[in-house]
Design an enzyme around this catalytic site. Structure first.
Site, PDB file in Angstrom:
ATOM      1  N   HIS A 209       6.794  -5.079   1.195  1.00  0.00           N
ATOM      2  CA  HIS A 209       5.635  -5.738   0.584  1.00  0.00           C
ATOM      3  C   HIS A 209       5.733  -5.878  -0.934  1.00  0.00           C
ATOM      4  O   HIS A 209       4.809  -6.369  -1.571  1.00  0.00           O
ATOM      5  CB  HIS A 209       4.339  -5.020   0.959  1.00  0.00           C
ATOM      6  CG  HIS A 209       4.214  -3.638   0.371  1.00  0.00           C
ATOM      7  ND1 HIS A 209       4.698  -2.524   1.014  1.00  0.00           N
ATOM      8  CD2 HIS A 209       3.671  -3.197  -0.795  1.00  0.00           C
ATOM      9  CE1 HIS A 209       4.454  -1.455   0.261  1.00  0.00           C
ATOM     10  NE2 HIS A 209       3.843  -1.836  -0.842  1.00  0.00           N
TER      11      HIS A 209
HETATM   12  C1  UD1 Z   1      -1.021  -3.153  -3.483  1.00  0.00           C
HETATM   13  C2  UD1 Z   1      -0.505  -2.311  -4.626  1.00  0.00           C
HETATM   14  C3  UD1 Z   1       0.847  -1.713  -4.277  1.00  0.00           C
HETATM   15  C4  UD1 Z   1       0.786  -0.954  -2.978  1.00  0.00           C
HETATM   16  C5  UD1 Z   1       0.217  -1.849  -1.901  1.00  0.00           C
HETATM   17  C6  UD1 Z   1       0.037  -1.028  -0.665  1.00  0.00           C
HETATM   18  C7  UD1 Z   1      -1.138  -3.045  -6.859  1.00  0.00           C
HETATM   19  C8  UD1 Z   1      -0.698  -3.753  -8.094  1.00  0.00           C
HETATM   20  N1  UD1 Z   1      -0.322  -3.137  -5.821  1.00  0.00           N
HETATM   21  O1  UD1 Z   1      -0.153  -4.265  -3.324  1.00  0.00           O
HETATM   22  O2  UD1 Z   1       1.235  -0.812  -5.288  1.00  0.00           O
HETATM   23  O3  UD1 Z   1       2.082  -0.548  -2.629  1.00  0.00           O
HETATM   24  O4  UD1 Z   1      -1.059  -2.362  -2.306  1.00  0.00           O
HETATM   25  O5  UD1 Z   1      -0.142  -1.743   0.486  1.00  0.00           O
HETATM   26  O6  UD1 Z   1      -2.181  -2.434  -6.866  1.00  0.00           O
HETATM   27  N2  UD1 Z   1      -4.567  -8.983   1.322  1.00  0.00           N
HETATM   28  C9  UD1 Z   1      -5.223  -9.235   2.494  1.00  0.00           C
HETATM   29  N3  UD1 Z   1      -6.035  -8.264   2.995  1.00  0.00           N
HETATM   30  C10 UD1 Z   1      -6.253  -7.089   2.378  1.00  0.00           C
HETATM   31  C11 UD1 Z   1      -5.591  -6.827   1.188  1.00  0.00           C
HETATM   32  C12 UD1 Z   1      -4.747  -7.779   0.647  1.00  0.00           C
HETATM   33  O7  UD1 Z   1      -5.067 -10.298   3.089  1.00  0.00           O
HETATM   34  O8  UD1 Z   1      -7.009  -6.236   2.917  1.00  0.00           O
HETATM   35  C13 UD1 Z   1      -3.629 -10.004   0.780  1.00  0.00           C
HETATM   36  C14 UD1 Z   1      -4.306 -10.947  -0.225  1.00  0.00           C
HETATM   37  O9  UD1 Z   1      -3.777 -12.219  -0.027  1.00  0.00           O
HETATM   38  C15 UD1 Z   1      -3.822 -10.393  -1.549  1.00  0.00           C
HETATM   39  C16 UD1 Z   1      -2.446  -9.849  -1.213  1.00  0.00           C
HETATM   40  O10 UD1 Z   1      -2.555  -9.343   0.102  1.00  0.00           O
HETATM   41  O11 UD1 Z   1      -3.777 -11.376  -2.548  1.00  0.00           O
HETATM   42  C17 UD1 Z   1      -1.982  -8.744  -2.159  1.00  0.00           C
HETATM   43  O12 UD1 Z   1      -2.956  -7.693  -2.228  1.00  0.00           O
HETATM   44  P1  UD1 Z   1      -3.046  -6.752  -3.541  1.00  0.00           P
HETATM   45  O13 UD1 Z   1      -4.035  -5.678  -3.313  1.00  0.00           O
HETATM   46  O14 UD1 Z   1      -3.231  -7.609  -4.760  1.00  0.00           O
HETATM   47  O15 UD1 Z   1      -1.621  -6.153  -3.697  1.00  0.00           O
HETATM   48  P2  UD1 Z   1      -0.626  -5.564  -2.603  1.00  0.00           P
HETATM   49  O16 UD1 Z   1       0.559  -6.451  -2.533  1.00  0.00           O
HETATM   50  O17 UD1 Z   1      -1.372  -5.274  -1.350  1.00  0.00           O
HETATM   51  N1  UDP Z   2       1.438   2.646   6.893  1.00  0.00           N
HETATM   52  C1  UDP Z   2       0.636   2.467   8.018  1.00  0.00           C
HETATM   53  N2  UDP Z   2       0.829   1.352   8.788  1.00  0.00           N
HETATM   54  C2  UDP Z   2       1.780   0.417   8.501  1.00  0.00           C
HETATM   55  C3  UDP Z   2       2.597   0.622   7.351  1.00  0.00           C
HETATM   56  C4  UDP Z   2       2.397   1.746   6.563  1.00  0.00           C
HETATM   57  O1  UDP Z   2      -0.223   3.299   8.324  1.00  0.00           O
HETATM   58  O2  UDP Z   2       1.901  -0.569   9.236  1.00  0.00           O
HETATM   59  C5  UDP Z   2       1.196   3.834   6.046  1.00  0.00           C
HETATM   60  C6  UDP Z   2       2.388   4.733   5.798  1.00  0.00           C
HETATM   61  O3  UDP Z   2       2.541   5.687   6.829  1.00  0.00           O
HETATM   62  C7  UDP Z   2       2.018   5.376   4.477  1.00  0.00           C
HETATM   63  C8  UDP Z   2       1.252   4.279   3.739  1.00  0.00           C
HETATM   64  O4  UDP Z   2       0.861   3.359   4.757  1.00  0.00           O
HETATM   65  O5  UDP Z   2       1.157   6.481   4.683  1.00  0.00           O
HETATM   66  C9  UDP Z   2       2.127   3.609   2.712  1.00  0.00           C
HETATM   67  O6  UDP Z   2       1.438   2.541   2.172  1.00  0.00           O
HETATM   68  P1  UDP Z   2       2.164   1.255   1.561  1.00  0.00           P
HETATM   69  O7  UDP Z   2       3.563   1.165   2.058  1.00  0.00           O
HETATM   70  O8  UDP Z   2       1.244   0.111   1.808  1.00  0.00           O
HETATM   71  O9  UDP Z   2       2.101   1.532  -0.001  1.00  0.00           O
HETATM   72  P2  UDP Z   2       3.071   2.275  -1.034  1.00  0.00           P
HETATM   73  O10 UDP Z   2       3.290   3.657  -0.568  1.00  0.00           O
HETATM   74  O11 UDP Z   2       4.314   1.465  -1.139  1.00  0.00           O
HETATM   75  O12 UDP Z   2       2.312   2.198  -2.308  1.00  0.00           O
END
Ligand code: UD1
Ligand code: UDP
Length: 362
Positions: A209
C-alpha cells in the site's frame, strides 16, 4: 489524569487496544487515570476501521472527528481544526498518539499548541527517507513529544542523537505485539481457506500500500507479475488496501494462482500470516508480526524504520526492483531463509509498562 488516546488509521487500532485494556485493569484497582478515545476518521471503511474495534474489543470512540480522505495537507488541516475545537470545548491533560500516520502528527501539533503534554507510542523510529509521508509525521511528532515510549534500542539511540533527554525516553517494547500475542489463540481461517485448498506452508501472503509501490499501475503490475511467477503455482493471497484497489481497477491482473481479496479482519489476516510459506509486504506492522510469528518476510522497500525486524527477525529488505523478487522467493521455497529471533521486550507486556509510567506521570 485524563488521557486522550488518538487513533485514525488501520495500524493504530492494534496499538491502542492493549493500552485501553491496561488502563481499564488499572482503574479496577482504584487508579484515577482516565481516557477519552478520539478517532480522527482518517480510515472509515468497516474493513479498515470498525471491524478491528469489534475483533479487538476496543470501545466505541468517545469522539469521531470524521475527517475522511484527502491530500496530506487537507487531512492534516482538518484533523488539527477539529481536534483543537474538541480540546477547547472539552480539555484533556495528555495527548497520547501512536505510530506515524497523519492523524498522529496532526493531533500532536494541535495538542502542543494548547500547551498540552504529548506522549508518543513508537517514538524515535526513522527510515531516513523523506519521500515517505510517515517520516515527516515521525519527525514532526517527535519534536513535539514530551514522553517517548519506544520499541527498540535503535529508536532510543535515534532520539538521544537528536538531543532528547534520556529521562524522556521509556523503552517499553511493542504494543502491536501485545495484541498479536493476546489474540494468537483466536486466529481463525478466512472463509476462502478450504475453497482455495490452502494448507500450512503452501501459499504466500502479499500486502502492498505504499504510494511508491502502488500509485503507478505499471509499477504495481510489474511487482505482482514477479510475485505470481515466483510462487511457482502456489497460491498468492493478496488482501487489497483501498489505495491499491484504486490503481488495480485500471489493470487486468488475472492469474490462476493470484487471489485478490478484500482487506481481511485481524484474526483472519494473522491466521494466514502464521501459516504462510512467506510474506511479501511493504507494511511496517506486518514485518513486526511476521518476525514474532517466525515467518519469512520480504519487504519491498528501500529502507525500514524497523531495522530490528531485519537484524534480529525474519525480515529482509529487498528494495523495489521487481527483478529481486523471484530469487528471494526461491530462497524461501528451498528452505534457505534465515531463522529469526524476537526483539527485546516484544513480550506482550508493553501496554502494562506504559500505563504504569502514565500513572507515575500523573
Ligand atoms: C495510511 C498511512 C500509512 C499507513 C496506512 C495503513 C499516512 C500518511 N499514511 O496510508 O502510513 O501505513 O494508512 O493502512 O497517514 N481509503 C478508503 N477507505 C478508507 C481509507 C482510505 O477507500 O477507509 C482510500 C481513499 O481513497 C484514500 C486512500 O485510501 O484517499 C489513502 O488513504 P490515506 O489514509 O490517505 O492513506 P493510506 O494510503 O491509507
Ligand atoms: N492487517 C489486517 N488485515 C489486512 C492487512 C493487514 O488486519 O488485510 C493488519 C496487520 O496484521 C497489522 C496492521 O494491519 O496489524 C498493519 O497495518 P498496515 O499494513 O495497514 O499499516 P502499516 O503497519 O504499514 O503502517
Amino acid at each position: 489524569m485524563k488521557v486522550d488516546i488518538i487513533a485514525g488509521a488501520r495500524p493504530n487500532f492494534m496499538k491502542i487496544a492493549p493500552i485501553i485494556s491496561a488502563i481499564r485493569e488499572r482503574q479496577k484497582k482504584g487508579s484515577h487515570l482516565s481516557f477519552r478515545l478520539v478517532h480522527t476518521g482518517q480510515h472509515y471503511d468497516r474493513a479498515m476501521s470498525g471491524r478491528f474495534f469489534e475483533e479487538l474489543n476496543i470501545p466505541e470512540p468517545d469522539v469521531n472527528l470524521e475527517v475522511g480522505s484527502g491530500t496530506q495537507a487537507e487531512q492534516t488541516g482538518a484533523i488539527m481544526i477539529r481536534y483543537e475545537k474538541l480540546l477547547l470545548d472539552h480539555p484533556s491533560d495528555l495527548c497520547l498518539v501512536v505510530g506515524d500516520v497523519t492523524s498522529t502528527m496532526a493531533c500532536s501539533i494541535a495538542a502542543k499548541k494548547l500547551n498540552m503534554k504529548v506522549a508518543h507510542v513508537e517514538g524515535g523510529i526513522r527510515s531516513f527517507d523523506m519521500t515517505m509521508p510517515e517520516e515527516v509525521n515521525r519527525l514532526v511528532t517527535d519534536v513535539l513529544t514530551d514522553y517517548f515510549f519506544t520499541t527498540s534500542e535503535v529508536a532510543n539511540q535515534n532520539l538521544l542523537r537528536s538531543g532528547v533527554p534520556p529521562q524522556a525516553i521509556f523503552f517499553v517494547g511493542n504494543t502491536m505485539i501485545d495484541t498479536l500475542l493476546l489474540n494468537q489463540p483466536r486466529f481463525s481461517p478466512p472463509t476462502f481457506w478450504h475453497g482455495l485448498n490452502l494448507q500450512a506452508s503452501n501459499f504466500f501472503v502479499v500486502t502492498l500500500h505504499r504510494p511508491s509501490n502502488v500509485d503507478s499501475a505499471e509499477k504495481l503490475t510489474s511487482l505482482l507479475v514477479q510475485i505470481t511467477l515466483g510462487a511457482d503455482g502456489l497460491p498468492v493471497i493478496f488482501p487489497v488496501h483501498p489505495r491499491t484497489k484504486k490503481t488495480l481497477q485500471g489493470t487486468a491482473m488475472s492469474w490462476p494462482n493470484l487471489h485478490i481479496v478484500e482487506p481481511l479482519g485481524y484474526l483472519e489476516f494473522n491466521y494466514l500470516v502464521s501459516k504462510a510459506k512467506g510474506v511479501i509486504t511493504d507494511s511496517g506492522g506486518v514485518t513486526e508480526e511476521a518476525t514474532v510469528l517466525g515467518i519469512p518476510c520480504m519487504t519491498l522497500r528501500n529502507s525500514t524504520e524497523r531495522p530490528e525486524t531485519v537484524t534480529i527477525g525474519t525480515n529482509e529488505l529487498l528494495g523495489t526492483d521487481p527483478q529481486v523478487i523471484r530469487p528471494a522467493m526461491l530462497k524461501i521455497m528451498q528452505g534457505r531463509w534465515k531463522q529469526g529471533g524476537v526483539p527485546e521486550k516484544w513480550d506482550g507486556k508493553t501496554a502494562v509498562r506504559i500505563v504504569e509510567i502514565l500513572e507515575k506521570l500523573s
